[in-house]
Scaffold this active site. Structure first.
Site, PDB file in Angstrom:
ATOM      1  N   THR A  63      85.718   0.792  83.585  1.00 34.38           N
ATOM      2  CA  THR A  63      85.282  -0.533  84.080  1.00 34.38           C
ATOM      3  C   THR A  63      86.334  -1.147  84.999  1.00 34.38           C
ATOM      4  OG1 THR A  63      86.188  -1.616  82.102  1.00 34.38           O
ATOM      5  CG2 THR A  63      83.838  -1.053  82.068  1.00 34.38           C
ATOM      6  N   VAL A  85      92.861   6.656  76.865  1.00 34.39           N
ATOM      7  CA  VAL A  85      93.721   6.409  75.690  1.00 34.39           C
ATOM      8  C   VAL A  85      93.215   7.081  74.416  1.00 34.39           C
ATOM      9  CG1 VAL A  85      94.675   4.236  76.567  1.00 34.39           C
ATOM     10  CG2 VAL A  85      92.623   4.180  75.105  1.00 34.39           C
ATOM     11  N   LEU A  99      95.350  -3.016  76.151  1.00 38.06           N
ATOM     12  CA  LEU A  99      94.146  -3.739  76.575  1.00 38.06           C
ATOM     13  C   LEU A  99      92.979  -2.805  76.859  1.00 38.06           C
ATOM     14  CD1 LEU A  99      96.326  -5.985  76.968  1.00 38.06           C
ATOM     15  CD2 LEU A  99      95.165  -6.638  79.055  1.00 38.06           C
ATOM     16  N   THR A 118      87.796   4.636  71.756  1.00 34.56           N
ATOM     17  CA  THR A 118      88.791   3.901  72.540  1.00 34.56           C
ATOM     18  C   THR A 118      89.519   2.901  71.646  1.00 34.56           C
ATOM     19  OG1 THR A 118      87.535   4.149  74.578  1.00 34.56           O
ATOM     20  CG2 THR A 118      89.081   2.310  74.500  1.00 34.56           C
ATOM     21  N   ALA A 140      95.116  -6.322  72.197  1.00 34.49           N
ATOM     22  CA  ALA A 140      94.057  -7.245  72.641  1.00 34.49           C
ATOM     23  C   ALA A 140      92.917  -7.140  71.645  1.00 34.49           C
ATOM     24  CB  ALA A 140      93.603  -6.874  74.047  1.00 34.49           C
ATOM     25  N   TYR A 171      82.058  -2.070  69.059  1.00 34.94           N
ATOM     26  CA  TYR A 171      83.159  -2.907  69.564  1.00 34.94           C
ATOM     27  C   TYR A 171      83.780  -3.713  68.417  1.00 34.94           C
ATOM     28  CZ  TYR A 171      85.428  -6.357  72.683  1.00 34.94           C
ATOM     29  OH  TYR A 171      86.322  -7.170  73.344  1.00 34.94           O
ATOM     30  N   LYS A 175      87.344  -2.804  66.911  1.00 32.44           N
ATOM     31  CA  LYS A 175      88.480  -3.730  67.038  1.00 32.44           C
ATOM     32  C   LYS A 175      89.020  -4.130  65.666  1.00 32.44           C
ATOM     33  CE  LYS A 175      88.873  -4.513  71.588  1.00 32.44           C
ATOM     34  NZ  LYS A 175      90.122  -4.460  72.362  1.00 32.44           N
ATOM     35  N   ARG A 212      78.993 -10.127  81.843  1.00 32.36           N
ATOM     36  CA  ARG A 212      79.280 -11.272  80.982  1.00 32.36           C
ATOM     37  C   ARG A 212      78.775 -12.546  81.642  1.00 32.36           C
ATOM     38  NH1 ARG A 212      85.368  -9.695  79.248  1.00 32.36           N
ATOM     39  NH2 ARG A 212      85.230  -8.433  81.127  1.00 32.36           N
TER      40      ARG A 212
HETATM   41  P1  NAD Z   1      87.657  -4.948  81.424  1.00 33.75           P
HETATM   42  O1  NAD Z   1      86.473  -4.111  81.100  1.00 33.75           O
HETATM   43  O2  NAD Z   1      87.688  -5.666  82.720  1.00 33.75           O
HETATM   44  O3  NAD Z   1      88.988  -4.085  81.335  1.00 33.75           O
HETATM   45  C1  NAD Z   1      89.156  -3.023  80.438  1.00 33.75           C
HETATM   46  C2  NAD Z   1      90.007  -1.961  81.115  1.00 33.75           C
HETATM   47  O4  NAD Z   1      90.234  -0.888  80.200  1.00 33.75           O
HETATM   48  C3  NAD Z   1      89.343  -1.343  82.343  1.00 33.75           C
HETATM   49  O5  NAD Z   1      90.269  -1.230  83.379  1.00 33.75           O
HETATM   50  C4  NAD Z   1      88.872   0.009  81.846  1.00 33.75           C
HETATM   51  O6  NAD Z   1      88.737   0.952  82.902  1.00 33.75           O
HETATM   52  C5  NAD Z   1      89.949   0.343  80.851  1.00 33.75           C
HETATM   53  N1  NAD Z   1      89.520   1.301  79.818  1.00 33.75           N
HETATM   54  C6  NAD Z   1      88.404   1.240  79.048  1.00 33.75           C
HETATM   55  N2  NAD Z   1      88.361   2.271  78.198  1.00 33.75           N
HETATM   56  C7  NAD Z   1      89.488   3.004  78.422  1.00 33.75           C
HETATM   57  C8  NAD Z   1      89.999   4.197  77.864  1.00 33.75           C
HETATM   58  N3  NAD Z   1      89.353   4.856  76.891  1.00 33.75           N
HETATM   59  N4  NAD Z   1      91.173   4.675  78.341  1.00 33.75           N
HETATM   60  C9  NAD Z   1      91.834   4.038  79.331  1.00 33.75           C
HETATM   61  N5  NAD Z   1      91.377   2.910  79.907  1.00 33.75           N
HETATM   62  C10 NAD Z   1      90.223   2.396  79.453  1.00 33.75           C
HETATM   63  O7  NAD Z   1      87.824  -5.984  80.209  1.00 33.75           O
HETATM   64  P2  NAD Z   1      88.815  -7.219  80.045  1.00 33.75           P
HETATM   65  O8  NAD Z   1      88.011  -8.449  79.967  1.00 33.75           O
HETATM   66  O9  NAD Z   1      89.925  -7.141  81.000  1.00 33.75           O
HETATM   67  O10 NAD Z   1      89.358  -6.943  78.567  1.00 33.75           O
HETATM   68  C11 NAD Z   1      90.643  -6.377  78.342  1.00 33.75           C
HETATM   69  C12 NAD Z   1      90.906  -6.304  76.853  1.00 33.75           C
HETATM   70  O11 NAD Z   1      90.860  -7.617  76.278  1.00 33.75           O
HETATM   71  C13 NAD Z   1      89.901  -5.454  76.084  1.00 33.75           C
HETATM   72  O12 NAD Z   1      90.580  -4.726  75.084  1.00 33.75           O
HETATM   73  C14 NAD Z   1      88.983  -6.467  75.452  1.00 33.75           C
HETATM   74  O13 NAD Z   1      88.425  -5.998  74.249  1.00 33.75           O
HETATM   75  C15 NAD Z   1      89.930  -7.636  75.210  1.00 33.75           C
HETATM   76  N6  NAD Z   1      89.210  -8.923  75.173  1.00 33.75           N
HETATM   77  C16 NAD Z   1      88.796  -9.509  76.336  1.00 33.75           C
HETATM   78  C17 NAD Z   1      88.100 -10.708  76.271  1.00 33.75           C
HETATM   79  C18 NAD Z   1      87.655 -11.434  77.512  1.00 33.75           C
HETATM   80  O14 NAD Z   1      87.020 -12.489  77.392  1.00 33.75           O
HETATM   81  N7  NAD Z   1      87.967 -10.992  78.707  1.00 33.75           N
HETATM   82  C19 NAD Z   1      87.804 -11.283  75.024  1.00 33.75           C
HETATM   83  C20 NAD Z   1      88.213 -10.621  73.873  1.00 33.75           C
HETATM   84  C21 NAD Z   1      88.936  -9.452  73.954  1.00 33.75           C
HETATM   85  N1  UDP Z   2      74.366 -14.667  78.277  1.00 39.45           N
HETATM   86  C1  UDP Z   2      73.315 -15.256  78.978  1.00 39.45           C
HETATM   87  N2  UDP Z   2      73.024 -14.758  80.206  1.00 39.45           N
HETATM   88  C2  UDP Z   2      73.704 -13.735  80.785  1.00 39.45           C
HETATM   89  C3  UDP Z   2      74.786 -13.150  80.067  1.00 39.45           C
HETATM   90  C4  UDP Z   2      75.078 -13.638  78.811  1.00 39.45           C
HETATM   91  O1  UDP Z   2      72.678 -16.191  78.501  1.00 39.45           O
HETATM   92  O2  UDP Z   2      73.369 -13.353  81.918  1.00 39.45           O
HETATM   93  C5  UDP Z   2      74.713 -15.229  76.946  1.00 39.45           C
HETATM   94  C6  UDP Z   2      74.869 -14.181  75.842  1.00 39.45           C
HETATM   95  O3  UDP Z   2      73.630 -13.942  75.210  1.00 39.45           O
HETATM   96  C7  UDP Z   2      75.843 -14.883  74.929  1.00 39.45           C
HETATM   97  C8  UDP Z   2      76.735 -15.702  75.865  1.00 39.45           C
HETATM   98  O4  UDP Z   2      76.000 -15.829  77.078  1.00 39.45           O
HETATM   99  O5  UDP Z   2      75.187 -15.777  74.057  1.00 39.45           O
HETATM  100  C9  UDP Z   2      78.069 -15.054  76.162  1.00 39.45           C
HETATM  101  O6  UDP Z   2      77.815 -13.734  76.562  1.00 39.45           O
HETATM  102  P1  UDP Z   2      78.954 -12.749  77.086  1.00 39.45           P
HETATM  103  O7  UDP Z   2      78.317 -11.416  77.268  1.00 39.45           O
HETATM  104  O8  UDP Z   2      79.646 -13.362  78.247  1.00 39.45           O
HETATM  105  O9  UDP Z   2      80.029 -12.720  75.926  1.00 39.45           O
HETATM  106  P2  UDP Z   2      79.926 -12.501  74.329  1.00 39.45           P
HETATM  107  O10 UDP Z   2      78.504 -12.523  73.890  1.00 39.45           O
HETATM  108  O11 UDP Z   2      80.566 -11.192  74.101  1.00 39.45           O
HETATM  109  O12 UDP Z   2      80.666 -13.658  73.794  1.00 39.45           O
END
Ligand code: NAD
Ligand code: UDP
Length: 346
Positions: A63, A85, A99, A118, A140, A171, A175, A212
């Site tokens: 991603t 990873v 992350l 992962t 993370a 997921y 986690k 998202r």
């Molecule tokens: P993202 O998808 O943009 O980034 C994830 C990155 O990890 C990508 O670059 C992807 O290519 C890499 N990746 C995935 N699987 C891999 C693997 N098996 N080996 C090597 N690389 C791999 O997501 P993000 O929003 O940047 O999230 C980063 C981290 O933070 C994640 O672990 C996610 O669970 C955690 N997190 C993010 C949020 C958020 O709101 N953004 C919330 C809760 C937790």
């Molecule tokens: N959601 C939505 N429309 C969209 C994408 C998401 O209404 O196009 C809603 C989803 O059902 C959830 C909230 O927005 O209730 C947050 O979704 P997201 O996928 O961003 O994060 P998460 O559910 O993992 O918190």
């Protein structure tokens, strides 16, 4: 196609606004960031490089995007390793930020077995590296640990309400298992761990097709497409701007070894999804209409972090209100979509 000339567009990467540089009082370190080409990881790599550290970005680019880290190639202290990873890795490092993991529901559900691998094998491999090198390691983790929470707002002591075999389980349970591994390596092998439970975060470097809610709504509004509300839109989330979150990462990593977390990192101001849609429509001046799509299975009804622990132990709290962060994010996607349209037209 109507496109703007590329020369009139500021570089997308110049649009982050102020990158807050935390100058480390300690010596420069060799820091491994897994998932460094992703949304959060690319911001973290930039912060660490600007603080003078050597950064190794490990990513399988599932991603993550090369575009997110292109501007960092100017640092000779930055290197990128394409690696998954789920396989062990052996390099000399002082610190690790783990992350790597797809974070958007459609992405982590696309290959649930690989997501689980992962989370679990990724954590295990990085913890083994930390044990061998003596590196401090950051995980993370996520608010999904709490599942569809029955306690509101969510405190770290709450054990959660998680389905073990639903579409989100790869997921959530992945986690949760990763957290277990982190705490067992801390107890058994004295690895210095820092576990952050991250709540919904948004900002530049999300993919337009991330799936998202914030990126979906902004891209739909900018393209004049229907805004897809899942369910009736009364479910809530609390949205944190990426710069605030990265501050929290660094402040957590700088705590005493005895502080391991888990600690919630997120913005405690809660919005309904309908309120978010209205804000995006109003701020983009879009004529998009909202439409209703089915609510995904096990979609959490409400989510808001209790951040008292982070305030007390890290001295951290988010500073960027949703309207300000949305403005920066809309600006980012506006330029990105224009650049993409320009490339297509060429
Ligand atoms: P993202 O998808 O943009 O980034 C994830 C990155 O990890 C990508 O670059 C992807 O290519 C890499 N990746 C995935 N699987 C891999 C693997 N098996 N080996 C090597 N690389 C791999 O997501 P993000 O929003 O940047 O999230 C980063 C981290 O933070 C994640 O672990 C996610 O669970 C955690 N997190 C993010 C949020 C958020 O709101 N953004 C919330 C809760 C937790
Ligand atoms: N959601 C939505 N429309 C969209 C994408 C998401 O209404 O196009 C809603 C989803 O059902 C959830 C909230 O927005 O209730 C947050 O979704 P997201 O996928 O961003 O994060 P998460 O559910 O993992 O918190």
């Amino acid at each position: 196609k109507t496109t703007r000339p590329l020369s009139s567009l500021p570089n997308v990467n110049a649009l982050f606004g102020e990158v807050r540089v935390v100058r480390s009082k300690q010596r420069p370190r060799h820091i491994l960031v897994t998932g460094g080409a992703g949304f959060l990881g690319s911001h973290l790599c930039e912060r660490l490089l600007k603080a003078g550290h050597t950064v190794i970005c490990v990513d399988n680019f599932s991603t993550g995007l090369e575009r997110n880290i292109r501007h960092l190639r100017n640092f000779d202290r930055f290197s990128v390793l394409k690696h998954d990873v789920i396989h062990p890795i052996d390099i000399e490092v002082d610190e690790i930020y783990n992350l790597a993991c797809p974070a958007s529901p459609p992405h982590y559900q696309a290959d649930p077995v690989h997501t689980m691998k992962t989370c679990v094998l990724g954590a295990l491999n990085l913890l083994e590296l930390a044990a061998r090198t003596g590196a401090r390691i950051f995980q993370a983790s996520t608010s999904e640990i709490y599942g569809d929470p029955l306690v509101h707002p969510q405190v770290e002591g709450y054990w959660g309400n998680v389905n073990s075999f639903g579409p989100r389980s790869c997921y959530d349970e992945g986690k949760r298992s990763a957290e277990t591994l982190f705490f067992d390596f801390n107890k058994k092998h004295h690895v210095e761990i820092k576990v952050a439970r991250i709540f919904n975060t948004y900002g530049p470097h999300m993919r337009p097709d991330d799936g998202r809610v914030v990126s979906n709504f902004i891209v739909q509004a900018l393209k004049g497409q229907d805004i897809t509300i899942y369910g009736d839109g009364s479910q809530t989330r609390s949205f944190c701007f990426v710069n605030d979150l990265i501050d929290g990462f660094q402040q957590l990593m700088a705590t005493e070894p005895s502080f391991t977390g888990p600690v919630n990192l997120g913005n405690p101001v809660e919005f309904t999804i309908l309120e978010l849609a209205e804000m995006v429509i109003q701020m983009t001046g879009s004529r998009s209409k909202t439409i209703r799509n089915p609510l995904p299975t096990d979609d959490p009804r409400q989510r808001r972090p209790d951040i008292s622990l982070a305030q007390r132990e890290l001295g951290w709290q988010p500073m960027v209100p949703l309207a300000t962060g949305l403005e920066k994010t809309i600006h980012y996607f506006d330029r990105l979509l224009a650049e993409e349209a320009h490339e297509l037209a060429e």
